[in-house]
Design a protein around this motif. Structure first.
Motif, PDB file in Angstrom:
ATOM      1  N   GLU A 102     -70.751  50.176 -34.334  1.00  0.00           N
ATOM      2  CA  GLU A 102     -70.760  50.721 -35.683  1.00  0.00           C
ATOM      3  C   GLU A 102     -69.605  50.713 -36.397  1.00  0.00           C
ATOM      4  O   GLU A 102     -68.365  50.639 -35.908  1.00  0.00           O
ATOM      5  N   ILE A 103     -69.392  50.198 -37.681  1.00  0.00           N
ATOM      6  CA  ILE A 103     -68.307  49.763 -38.428  1.00  0.00           C
ATOM      7  C   ILE A 103     -68.294  51.001 -39.708  1.00  0.00           C
ATOM      8  O   ILE A 103     -69.276  50.940 -40.419  1.00  0.00           O
ATOM      9  N   VAL A 104     -67.577  51.837 -39.713  1.00  0.00           N
ATOM     10  CA  VAL A 104     -67.468  52.768 -40.906  1.00  0.00           C
ATOM     11  C   VAL A 104     -66.356  52.565 -41.853  1.00  0.00           C
ATOM     12  O   VAL A 104     -65.018  52.254 -41.386  1.00  0.00           O
ATOM     13  N   SER A 105     -66.387  52.410 -43.174  1.00  0.00           N
ATOM     14  CA  SER A 105     -65.540  52.235 -44.048  1.00  0.00           C
ATOM     15  C   SER A 105     -64.645  53.280 -44.520  1.00  0.00           C
ATOM     16  O   SER A 105     -65.163  54.508 -44.099  1.00  0.00           O
ATOM     17  N   GLU A 106     -63.496  53.253 -45.258  1.00  0.00           N
ATOM     18  CA  GLU A 106     -62.798  54.139 -45.749  1.00  0.00           C
ATOM     19  C   GLU A 106     -63.702  55.463 -46.338  1.00  0.00           C
ATOM     20  O   GLU A 106     -63.410  56.464 -46.595  1.00  0.00           O
ATOM     21  N   ASP A 107     -64.620  54.902 -47.129  1.00  0.00           N
ATOM     22  CA  ASP A 107     -65.526  55.739 -48.077  1.00  0.00           C
ATOM     23  C   ASP A 107     -66.608  56.268 -47.297  1.00  0.00           C
ATOM     24  O   ASP A 107     -67.606  56.814 -47.879  1.00  0.00           O
ATOM     25  N   GLY A 108     -66.406  56.240 -46.113  1.00  0.00           N
ATOM     26  CA  GLY A 108     -67.485  56.674 -45.326  1.00  0.00           C
ATOM     27  C   GLY A 108     -68.982  55.979 -45.060  1.00  0.00           C
ATOM     28  O   GLY A 108     -69.664  56.615 -44.352  1.00  0.00           O
ATOM     29  N   CYS A 109     -68.953  54.731 -45.635  1.00  0.00           N
ATOM     30  CA  CYS A 109     -70.245  54.052 -45.389  1.00  0.00           C
ATOM     31  C   CYS A 109     -70.246  53.312 -43.968  1.00  0.00           C
ATOM     32  O   CYS A 109     -69.252  52.959 -43.581  1.00  0.00           O
ATOM     33  N   SER A 110     -71.366  53.597 -43.209  1.00  0.00           N
ATOM     34  CA  SER A 110     -71.670  53.223 -41.953  1.00  0.00           C
ATOM     35  C   SER A 110     -72.730  52.352 -41.528  1.00  0.00           C
ATOM     36  O   SER A 110     -73.770  52.324 -42.433  1.00  0.00           O
TER      37      SER A 110
ATOM     38  N   GLY B 132     -66.417  39.689 -44.892  1.00  0.00           N
ATOM     39  CA  GLY B 132     -65.155  40.335 -45.701  1.00  0.00           C
ATOM     40  C   GLY B 132     -65.263  41.887 -45.497  1.00  0.00           C
ATOM     41  O   GLY B 132     -66.467  42.513 -45.257  1.00  0.00           O
ATOM     42  N   VAL B 133     -64.117  42.284 -45.556  1.00  0.00           N
ATOM     43  CA  VAL B 133     -63.822  43.921 -45.389  1.00  0.00           C
ATOM     44  C   VAL B 133     -64.725  44.615 -46.288  1.00  0.00           C
ATOM     45  O   VAL B 133     -65.310  45.720 -46.238  1.00  0.00           O
ATOM     46  N   GLU B 134     -64.704  44.306 -47.531  1.00  0.00           N
ATOM     47  CA  GLU B 134     -65.181  44.845 -48.870  1.00  0.00           C
ATOM     48  C   GLU B 134     -66.736  45.191 -48.586  1.00  0.00           C
ATOM     49  O   GLU B 134     -67.404  45.795 -49.140  1.00  0.00           O
ATOM     50  N   SER B 135     -67.499  44.199 -47.798  1.00  0.00           N
ATOM     51  CA  SER B 135     -68.890  44.281 -47.772  1.00  0.00           C
ATOM     52  C   SER B 135     -69.382  45.401 -46.795  1.00  0.00           C
ATOM     53  O   SER B 135     -70.590  45.716 -47.013  1.00  0.00           O
ATOM     54  N   PHE B 136     -68.442  46.022 -46.290  1.00  0.00           N
ATOM     55  CA  PHE B 136     -68.772  47.224 -45.367  1.00  0.00           C
ATOM     56  C   PHE B 136     -68.576  48.487 -46.243  1.00  0.00           C
ATOM     57  O   PHE B 136     -68.677  49.544 -45.547  1.00  0.00           O
TER      58      PHE B 136
ATOM     59  N   GLY C 185     -69.949  46.792 -53.895  1.00  0.00           N
ATOM     60  CA  GLY C 185     -71.127  46.570 -54.597  1.00  0.00           C
ATOM     61  C   GLY C 185     -72.250  47.224 -53.788  1.00  0.00           C
ATOM     62  O   GLY C 185     -72.589  48.330 -53.888  1.00  0.00           O
ATOM     63  N   ASP C 186     -73.065  46.033 -53.312  1.00  0.00           N
ATOM     64  CA  ASP C 186     -74.284  46.641 -52.717  1.00  0.00           C
ATOM     65  C   ASP C 186     -74.031  47.323 -51.468  1.00  0.00           C
ATOM     66  O   ASP C 186     -73.054  47.403 -50.775  1.00  0.00           O
ATOM     67  N   VAL C 187     -74.928  48.143 -51.098  1.00  0.00           N
ATOM     68  CA  VAL C 187     -75.159  48.683 -49.869  1.00  0.00           C
ATOM     69  C   VAL C 187     -75.108  48.014 -48.749  1.00  0.00           C
ATOM     70  O   VAL C 187     -75.853  46.816 -48.751  1.00  0.00           O
ATOM     71  N   PRO C 188     -74.346  48.136 -47.665  1.00  0.00           N
ATOM     72  CA  PRO C 188     -74.113  47.225 -46.659  1.00  0.00           C
ATOM     73  C   PRO C 188     -75.514  46.858 -45.953  1.00  0.00           C
ATOM     74  O   PRO C 188     -76.404  47.653 -46.136  1.00  0.00           O
ATOM     75  N   THR C 189     -75.608  45.722 -45.417  1.00  0.00           N
ATOM     76  CA  THR C 189     -77.118  45.351 -44.720  1.00  0.00           C
ATOM     77  C   THR C 189     -76.942  45.843 -43.412  1.00  0.00           C
ATOM     78  O   THR C 189     -75.812  46.010 -42.789  1.00  0.00           O
ATOM     79  N   VAL C 190     -78.016  45.851 -42.698  1.00  0.00           N
ATOM     80  CA  VAL C 190     -78.247  46.345 -41.185  1.00  0.00           C
ATOM     81  C   VAL C 190     -78.048  44.868 -40.456  1.00  0.00           C
ATOM     82  O   VAL C 190     -78.497  44.026 -40.878  1.00  0.00           O
ATOM     83  N   HIS C 191     -77.400  44.817 -39.448  1.00  0.00           N
ATOM     84  CA  HIS C 191     -77.163  43.914 -38.560  1.00  0.00           C
ATOM     85  C   HIS C 191     -77.769  43.884 -37.341  1.00  0.00           C
ATOM     86  O   HIS C 191     -78.298  44.891 -36.956  1.00  0.00           O
TER      87      HIS C 191
ATOM     88  N   GLU D 211     -57.408  46.506 -40.522  1.00  0.00           N
ATOM     89  CA  GLU D 211     -56.903  46.873 -41.815  1.00  0.00           C
ATOM     90  C   GLU D 211     -56.765  45.089 -42.399  1.00  0.00           C
ATOM     91  O   GLU D 211     -56.396  44.505 -41.495  1.00  0.00           O
ATOM     92  N   GLU D 212     -57.253  45.053 -43.561  1.00  0.00           N
ATOM     93  CA  GLU D 212     -56.911  43.807 -44.164  1.00  0.00           C
ATOM     94  C   GLU D 212     -57.127  43.904 -45.682  1.00  0.00           C
ATOM     95  O   GLU D 212     -57.978  45.015 -46.280  1.00  0.00           O
ATOM     96  N   ASP D 213     -56.092  43.075 -46.567  1.00  0.00           N
ATOM     97  CA  ASP D 213     -56.233  43.550 -47.837  1.00  0.00           C
ATOM     98  C   ASP D 213     -56.092  44.954 -48.473  1.00  0.00           C
ATOM     99  O   ASP D 213     -56.777  45.301 -49.559  1.00  0.00           O
ATOM    100  N   GLY D 214     -55.391  45.913 -47.780  1.00  0.00           N
ATOM    101  CA  GLY D 214     -55.290  47.232 -48.253  1.00  0.00           C
ATOM    102  C   GLY D 214     -56.313  48.067 -48.110  1.00  0.00           C
ATOM    103  O   GLY D 214     -56.358  49.405 -48.088  1.00  0.00           O
ATOM    104  N   LEU D 215     -57.370  47.457 -47.243  1.00  0.00           N
ATOM    105  CA  LEU D 215     -58.677  48.306 -46.862  1.00  0.00           C
ATOM    106  C   LEU D 215     -58.543  48.520 -45.405  1.00  0.00           C
ATOM    107  O   LEU D 215     -58.370  47.479 -44.517  1.00  0.00           O
ATOM    108  N   SER D 216     -59.285  49.443 -44.931  1.00  0.00           N
ATOM    109  CA  SER D 216     -59.402  49.692 -43.339  1.00  0.00           C
ATOM    110  C   SER D 216     -60.759  49.996 -42.919  1.00  0.00           C
ATOM    111  O   SER D 216     -61.485  50.500 -43.909  1.00  0.00           O
TER     112      SER D 216
END
Length: 87
Positions: free
Chosen positions: A39-47, A72-76, A81-87, A18-23
């Motif tokens: 795998e990193i999954v955001s609150e909105d289900g973006c994997s 940054g947390v928001e990049s996931f 904004g943009d769809v997260p990149t593949v790492h 958790e950071e800046d109100g996002l998890s």
């Protein structure tokens, strides 16, 4: 003939970040006899799943935290904004 479900091992290093109100959910797992997947999954289900496996679950956690710090947390999240990149 029914196929057996593969056994998935979840790392003790999997956690919520958790950071800046996002998890984010940092998910580190593997099949028996295989290397670790990150795998990193955001609150909105973006994997975001890393293409390359890891030799250890500790290495996967290190890479996850480094990516979150650098990108940054928001990049996931799709909300970032943009769809997260593949790492």
């Amino acid at each position: 003939m029914r196929m057996e479900e593969p056994e998935i091992i979840v790392s003790r290093y999997s956690r919520t970040y958790e950071e800046d109100g996002l998890s984010l959910e940092i998910c580190i797992y593997r099949l028996v006899g295989a290397e670790w997947t990150l795998e990193i999954v955001s609150e909105d289900g973006c994997s975001t799943v890393w293409d390359d496996p890891f030799g250890s679950d500790e290495e996967a956690l290190f890479i996850a935290l480094k990516a979150i710090e650098e990108d940054g947390v928001e990049s996931f999240s799709n909300e970032g904004g943009d769809v997260p990149t593949v790492h």
